[in-house]
Design a protein around this motif. Structure first.
Motif, short mmCIF file in Angstrom:
data_model
loop_
_atom_site.label_atom_id
_atom_site.label_comp_id
_atom_site.label_asym_id
_atom_site.label_seq_id
_atom_site.Cartn_x
_atom_site.Cartn_y
_atom_site.Cartn_z
N THR A 92 16.09 15.34 -16.20
CA THR A 92 16.21 14.89 -17.60
C THR A 92 16.32 13.36 -17.67
O THR A 92 15.94 12.77 -18.69
CB THR A 92 17.43 15.52 -18.27
N ALA A 93 16.83 12.73 -16.61
CA ALA A 93 16.97 11.26 -16.63
C ALA A 93 15.58 10.64 -16.74
O ALA A 93 15.33 9.77 -17.59
CB ALA A 93 17.67 10.79 -15.37
N ASP A 94 14.63 11.10 -15.90
CA ASP A 94 13.27 10.56 -15.97
C ASP A 94 12.55 11.02 -17.24
O ASP A 94 11.71 10.31 -17.78
CB ASP A 94 12.47 11.00 -14.74
N ALA A 95 12.90 12.20 -17.72
CA ALA A 95 12.27 12.68 -18.96
C ALA A 95 12.68 11.79 -20.13
O ALA A 95 11.84 11.43 -20.97
CB ALA A 95 12.68 14.13 -19.22
N ILE A 96 13.95 11.38 -20.15
CA ILE A 96 14.40 10.47 -21.22
C ILE A 96 13.70 9.12 -21.09
O ILE A 96 13.30 8.52 -22.08
CB ILE A 96 15.95 10.32 -21.19
N ALA A 97 13.51 8.67 -19.84
CA ALA A 97 12.81 7.40 -19.64
C ALA A 97 11.40 7.49 -20.23
O ALA A 97 10.91 6.53 -20.85
CB ALA A 97 12.75 7.07 -18.15
N ALA A 98 10.75 8.64 -20.10
CA ALA A 98 9.40 8.81 -20.67
C ALA A 98 9.47 8.75 -22.21
O ALA A 98 8.59 8.17 -22.85
CB ALA A 98 8.79 10.12 -20.20
N ILE A 99 10.51 9.31 -22.78
CA ILE A 99 10.66 9.23 -24.25
C ILE A 99 10.84 7.77 -24.68
O ILE A 99 10.24 7.32 -25.65
CB ILE A 99 11.84 10.10 -24.76
N PHE A 100 11.62 7.01 -23.92
CA PHE A 100 11.80 5.59 -24.25
C PHE A 100 10.47 4.84 -24.19
O PHE A 100 10.18 4.01 -25.05
CB PHE A 100 12.80 4.92 -23.31
N GLU A 101 9.67 5.15 -23.19
CA GLU A 101 8.36 4.48 -23.10
C GLU A 101 7.52 4.81 -24.32
O GLU A 101 6.82 3.96 -24.86
CB GLU A 101 7.62 4.94 -21.83
N LEU A 102 7.65 6.05 -24.75
CA LEU A 102 6.90 6.49 -25.92
C LEU A 102 7.38 5.73 -27.17
O LEU A 102 6.58 5.31 -28.01
CB LEU A 102 7.16 8.00 -26.08
N ILE A 103 8.68 5.55 -27.25
CA ILE A 103 9.25 4.81 -28.39
C ILE A 103 8.77 3.35 -28.36
O ILE A 103 8.33 2.80 -29.37
CB ILE A 103 10.81 4.87 -28.37
N ARG A 104 8.82 2.75 -27.17
CA ARG A 104 8.38 1.35 -27.05
C ARG A 104 6.91 1.22 -27.45
O ARG A 104 6.54 0.33 -28.21
CB ARG A 104 8.54 0.85 -25.61
N PHE A 105 6.10 2.14 -26.96
CA PHE A 105 4.66 2.13 -27.29
C PHE A 105 4.49 2.29 -28.80
O PHE A 105 3.78 1.52 -29.45
CB PHE A 105 3.96 3.26 -26.54
N SER A 106 5.19 3.25 -29.36
CA SER A 106 5.07 3.51 -30.79
C SER A 106 5.52 2.30 -31.61
O SER A 106 4.88 1.93 -32.60
CB SER A 106 5.88 4.76 -31.13
N ASN A 107 6.62 1.65 -31.18
CA ASN A 107 7.11 0.48 -31.92
C ASN A 107 6.04 -0.61 -32.02
O ASN A 107 5.88 -1.25 -33.05
CB ASN A 107 8.35 -0.11 -31.24
N THR A 108 5.27 -0.80 -30.93
CA THR A 108 4.23 -1.83 -31.00
C THR A 108 3.03 -1.32 -31.80
O THR A 108 2.40 -2.06 -32.53
CB THR A 108 3.76 -2.28 -29.60
N GLU A 109 2.73 -0.04 -31.68
CA GLU A 109 1.59 0.53 -32.40
C GLU A 109 1.74 0.41 -33.91
O GLU A 109 0.78 0.17 -34.62
CB GLU A 109 1.43 2.02 -32.05
#
Ligand code: AMP
Ligand code: ZN
Length: 465
Positions: free
Chosen positions: A364-381
């Motif tokens: 789950t630790a790495d899974a949360i990291a993937a969600i954060f990447e998704l949030i960062r990507f979305s924030n710029t998009e």
């Protein structure tokens, strides 16, 4: 999908007993008190395991028992001058309140020991008939010498086991490792009649019986905290496999413990916190984020700083989601552009990353990291012109993955003053009606949201904490 199996000491490919089904048993609490922050760990991590199986399309049958008769419950009942059943009922309700707050799904079945006595007597009788158990003066013991594989889960050899068991030598036992299946009642204890004595079951037998009744003789996953490996789960294996003549659970999963500021939590150390106390300060959602930010097989350390950081992490996701929703409401572009169509691949890549993490023994630790990447990507998009369809696509992926972990993407709405006033009025009315349960419930609900009520001469006042 790989699952670490305590039985083999390895990560193994998950192959269910029955296609597309997951039969899962998670040992539940002994209900004599509020659950503590350590107990919240197995609740949350195995709920995330369940949710991930469901996301993958499995039909999950999840059973979690309540141990509602036990020495500690009886002691509490005697102290308070009420029955053991009343103590159990109270703490089952409180436990479920915390579990709901932590966004832990209700189990498919939550059996209680006191409703399962017939099945327990039946299994003990089977064990006696098979010479896997014996009775002495109304007490029934499991005959560990008759089960060659005793020790296979905890990897204890005969010598370790004997050294440990010798401390509590009991004349009636044939062997120091033998354990109690049924014990006669002592004065003032709740009891049920059985062929051996009026009494009650030992602790371990209940789980073998309930797992069989609600899931069958062969189950996929049996789980709990690491302290349960020995003796509880070792004994469950001995009971179930001797009684059923079949391998019991395919995968044994155990979460490591939560410590407080690097120390074992204990009342005498003064570092003991209930889940409720922590939720009052940081909110249930932050507890969930905190627990899942570590892999369940790593020890986890609880501290104020880590809770604050979990709370901030959750806030980052919630703010990201809030911003996408804002775009969805306000953008004038309806259809996804070709360029956006191409960028979907980046998002799907991150979804895959999330799945790979979860496929690797529920990291789950790495899974949360993937969600954060998704949030960062979305924030710029979403800073420039974005189509509604693309923004909806981003939102869908983020909410779906967050939901697999049970993380809430919506910010808890703050209660407005007028809502609080209304609840206070309802509480006053409930008190007039002598409905104190409802009155207390309202006070607790408000407290959980950081609102304290004070009864003053001028009436009830509230303050935000
Ligand atoms: P109990 O009511 O003590 O049997 O505990 C209920 C569940 O919480 C079991 O799965 C325990 O293994 C687990 N547990 C107890 N203490 C901790 C802790 N400090 N950290 C993580 N899990 C725990
Ligand atoms: Zn159990």
């Amino acid at each position: 999908m790989k699952v670490y199996n305590t039985l083999s000491g390895k990560k193994e490919e998950f192959i269910p007993v029955e296609e597309n089904k997951v039969k899962m048993y998670v040992c539940g609490p002994t209900v004599y008190n509020f659950i503590h922050i350590g107990n919240a760990r197995p609740y949350i991590v195995f709920d995330a395991v369940r949710r991930y199986f469901e996301y993958k399309g499995y039909d999950v049958n999840y059973v979690q028992n309540f141990t509602d008769v036990d020495d500690k419950i009886i002691k509490k009942a005697n102290e308070e001058g009420i029955t053991a059943a009343e103590v159990a009922e109270r703490y089952i309700n409180e436990t479920l309140k915390d579990a709901d707050g932590l966004n832990v799904k209700r189990a498919t079945t939550h059996p209680r020991v006191t409703n399962e006595i017939d099945g327990i007597i039946e299994m003990i009788q089977t064990l006696i008939d098979k010479e896997a158990a014996y009775e002495v003066n109304g007490t029934v013991y499991y005959n560990t010498q008759n089960f060659d594989e005793y020790g296979k889960l905890s990897k204890k050899n005969q010598e370790d086991l004997e050294a440990g068991a010798r401390i509590a030598v009991n004349e009636d036992k044939r062997h120091p490792m033998d354990f109690v299946l049924w014990k006669p009642k002592k004065e003032g204890e709740p009891a049920w009649s059985s062929p051996w004595s009026d009494g009650r079951p030992g602790w371990h037998i209940e789980c073998s019986v309930m797992a069989k009744r609600y899931l069958g003789e062969e189950i996929d996953i049996h789980a709990g905290g690491e302290d349960l490996v020995f003796p509880h789960h070792e004994n469950e294996i001995a009971q179930s496999e001797a009684a059923n003549g079949k391998a019991f659970a395919k995968y044994w999963m155990h979460n490591r413990f939560l410590n407080i500021e690097n120390k074992k939590m204990s009342k005498s150390e003064g570092n003991f916190y209930t889940a409720r106390q922590v939720a009052e300060e940081f909110g249930y959602d932050a507890i969930r984020m905190f627990m899942l930010s570590a892999h369940y097989r790593s020890p986890i350390n609880f501290s104020r700083e880590l809770m604050e950081s979990a709370s901030n992490s959750l806030d980052r996701i919630q703010t990201g989601v809030f911003n996408i929703k804002h775009v969805i409401e306000h953008t004038e572009i309806e259809k996804m552009t070709e360029n956006e169509e191409l960028r979907k691949a980046t998002v799907e890549g991150l979804v895959k990353k999330f799945e790979e993490a979860m496929d690797d023994d529920f990291n789950t630790a790495d899974a949360i990291a993937a969600i954060f990447e998704l949030i960062r990507f979305s924030n710029t998009e979403i800073t420039g012109d974005v189509s509604k369809t693309y923004a909806e696509f981003l939102l869908d992926r983020i909410t779906t993955l967050s939901d697999v972990l049970g993380l809430k993407v919506e910010k808890e709405e703050e209660l407005l003053d007028e809502d609080i006033e209304k609840l206070i009025e309802e509480r006053q009315q409930a008190r007039k009606d002598r409905n104190f349960a409802r009155a207390d419930e309202i006070r607790d609900e408000l407290k959980a949201k950081g609102i304290l009520l004070e009864d003053t001469r001028e009436g009830v006042r509230f303050k935000r904490i």
